[in-house]
Enzyme design. Structure first.
Site, PDB file in Angstrom:
ATOM      1  N   GLU A  66     -18.940  15.978   0.041  1.00  0.00           N
ATOM      2  CA  GLU A  66     -19.106  14.971  -1.001  1.00  0.00           C
ATOM      3  C   GLU A  66     -20.526  14.410  -0.920  1.00  0.00           C
ATOM      4  O   GLU A  66     -20.826  13.577  -0.056  1.00  0.00           O
ATOM      5  CB  GLU A  66     -18.074  13.859  -0.844  1.00  0.00           C
ATOM      6  CG  GLU A  66     -18.127  12.824  -1.940  1.00  0.00           C
ATOM      7  CD  GLU A  66     -17.057  11.750  -1.793  1.00  0.00           C
ATOM      8  OE1 GLU A  66     -17.032  10.827  -2.634  1.00  0.00           O
ATOM      9  OE2 GLU A  66     -16.260  11.838  -0.839  1.00  0.00           O
TER      10      GLU A  66
ATOM     11  N   ARG B 280       0.834  -1.202   0.000  1.00  0.00           N
ATOM     12  CA  ARG B 280       0.000   0.000   0.000  1.00  0.00           C
ATOM     13  C   ARG B 280       0.872   1.255   0.000  1.00  0.00           C
ATOM     14  O   ARG B 280       0.594   2.223  -0.723  1.00  0.00           O
ATOM     15  CB  ARG B 280      -0.932   0.009   1.212  1.00  0.00           C
ATOM     16  CG  ARG B 280      -1.944  -1.124   1.235  1.00  0.00           C
ATOM     17  CD  ARG B 280      -3.108  -0.817   2.159  1.00  0.00           C
ATOM     18  NE  ARG B 280      -2.687  -0.532   3.526  1.00  0.00           N
ATOM     19  CZ  ARG B 280      -2.582  -1.433   4.489  1.00  0.00           C
ATOM     20  NH1 ARG B 280      -2.870  -2.714   4.213  1.00  0.00           N
ATOM     21  NH2 ARG B 280      -2.210  -1.102   5.701  1.00  0.00           N
TER      22      ARG B 280
ATOM     23  N   LYS C  98     -18.741  18.644  -3.862  1.00  0.00           N
ATOM     24  CA  LYS C  98     -18.388  17.565  -4.791  1.00  0.00           C
ATOM     25  C   LYS C  98     -19.645  16.735  -5.037  1.00  0.00           C
ATOM     26  O   LYS C  98     -20.192  16.121  -4.123  1.00  0.00           O
ATOM     27  CB  LYS C  98     -17.271  16.691  -4.218  1.00  0.00           C
ATOM     28  CG  LYS C  98     -16.860  15.513  -5.101  1.00  0.00           C
ATOM     29  CD  LYS C  98     -15.699  14.753  -4.457  1.00  0.00           C
ATOM     30  CE  LYS C  98     -15.317  13.533  -5.285  1.00  0.00           C
ATOM     31  NZ  LYS C  98     -16.325  12.462  -5.235  1.00  0.00           N
TER      32      LYS C  98
END
Length: 441
Positions: free
Chosen positions: A188, A56, A230
């Site tokens: 968002e 990762r 968003k």
């Protein structure tokens, strides 16, 4: 109603406006790499890459260490809080590589979705408990903005009033806390279409949702100049019979935003995911080319569902890092052109478009646990009763005629022969005066 309250100071507002102006630079977008460890491991597993914390970190390092030209296409990068604790092989913090390129760093601060009690598959977002402390820590680490996601599902009876108000109040509290720590909030708002809803239904639902959100922002005294929104572009369901062109979708989405988003808002970040990179770029290009008024700056976001070609180019090998970075810069350059309305349809040919089916990427989006079976669903308490069609002839007059004929037969015979068959007939007759004769049978 009292009108005495404290508003953000002018120094805080000026700092937030400066951050908003940098993020909404013309031709620049925001790179979304805020996958949780579990989500990122699912991606690595799909592409045959080893799932571990080291991999990762290597993937994120590959993205952040791209050439300096990356700052020509993006103005900010949103990361998961895990990234702030990861370092490169020489001990440098991962996100510091981005800051050196004059790119702002933001962090996703919500803690995921949880079901709303007694709702029909609806959710709210958690994470307000220690948000102020976390925002102060992230500000000290060099982050300048935060992100918070709220999900609304379009259905026959959803989103409900409860879900709309609950998520709007949560977004208002989140934005106020984030601005109090001098960090710009990005709201968002994810409106998920159903299988068969059309564009008109999606527009009406999103309009209702955004109206409640900006009402909540006003109630919590949030500075709109230091706030970004968003939202996904409007779209119909996958099984909808109607099909819409990119121009129709752009006009409907811009009309919706003009109806609901105040002109003082810092900017709008559009999220478009039309199965392939080229179709998504054509959709963003239609927004930029549309002549409709745009009272706020509009930019794009490049999120995880668009990064499949980068995974394919990298494949978890060190020798492929430069190749994957070139593919990333190529993709970001195409998105930058689309944000300015200069993208040529068909010019973006990525590895994902050529040899990868993106249906498995739908599994990247974390789905909350289903509701328990004994929970009262919204459909059960709000579904209107079915309306039955009225028949031309009812059964009630026939029943009355039969009862009247039986009563007349009994009245004409003063001493009826009450056999067993006659008793059965008498039982079906109401208010018979000679019921005493039945006792002699």
């Amino acid at each position: 109603m009292s009108t005495y309250f404290n508003c953000p100071s002018r120094s805080v507002i000026d700092e937030l406006v400066h951050i908003s102006t940098m993020l909404m630079s013309p031709g620049h977008g925001i790179l979304i790499t805020d996958e949780s460890p579990l989500q990122l491991e699912k991606k690595l597993e799909i592409f045959g890459i080893e799932c571990s914390e080291e991999m990762r970190a290597q993937y994120r390092n590959m993205l952040f260490s791209a050439k300096e030209t990356m700052s020509d296409y993006i103005s900010g990068i949103a990361v998961h809080p895990e990234v702030l604790d990861q370092t490169t092989s020489n001990g440098c913090a991962l996100h510091c590589q981005v800051r050196r390129k004059n790119i702002l760093v933001g962090v996703t601060v919500d803690k995921g979705l949880v079901p709303i009690l007694c709702s029909y598959g609806e959710f709210t977002t958690q994470g307000l408990d220690d948000l102020a402390v976390k925002c102060a820590e992230y500000k000290d680490c060099g982050c300048d903005f935060t992100m918070w996601r709220a999900q609304y599902n379009i259905g026959e009876f959803t989103p409900s009033y409860l879900a709309i108000i609950e998520n709007a109040n949560t977004l208002g509290k989140y934005a106020a806390i984030s601005q109090s720590k001098r960090m710009l909030p990005i709201l968002e708002v994810d409106v998920v279409p159903s299988d068969d809803n059309d564009l008109e239904r999606a527009e009406k639902v999103t309009e209702t949702v955004l109206t409640a959100i900006f009402k909540s922002l006003s109630d919590h005294h949030v500075s709109l100049e230091g706030t970004l929104l968003k939202v996904p572009v409007l779209n119909s369901g996958s099984k909808c019979a109607k099909r819409y062109s990119p121009g129709q979708i752009a006009k409907a989405t811009l009309r919706l935003l003009r109806h609901t988003v105040p002109a003082a808002t810092g900017g709008v970040i559009l999220h478009a995911d039309d199965n392939t990179e080229d179709k998504t770029l054509c959709q963003l290009n239609a927004f930029a080319a549309d002549p409709s008024p745009k009272p706020w700056p509009i930019t794009f976001c490049f999120d995880g569902t668009m990064q499949s070609s980068i995974f394919m180019a990298w494949a978890g090998k060190s020798k492929n890092i430069e190749k994957a970075q070139q593919d990333l810069l190529k993709m970001l350059g195409a998105f930058s052109q689309a944000a300015q309305g200069t993208y040529v349809p068909g010019s973006m040919k990525s590895l994902a478009n050529q040899c990868y089916c993106k249906k498995p990427l739908k599994a990247f989006k974390t789905k909350p646990a289903p509701l328990p079976d004994d929970c009262v669903k919204y459909e059960e308490i709000s579904r209107p009763p079915p309306v039955l069609a009225m028949s031309a002839k009812t059964e009630q007059p026939e029943k009355l005629e039969i009862e009247i004929s039986k009563e007349q037969t009994i009245a004409n015979d003063p001493a009826p022969n009450l056999s067993v068959e006659n008793v059965e007939k008498v039982e079906n007759v109401e208010n018979v005066e000679n019921v005493e004769n039945v006792e002699n049978v």
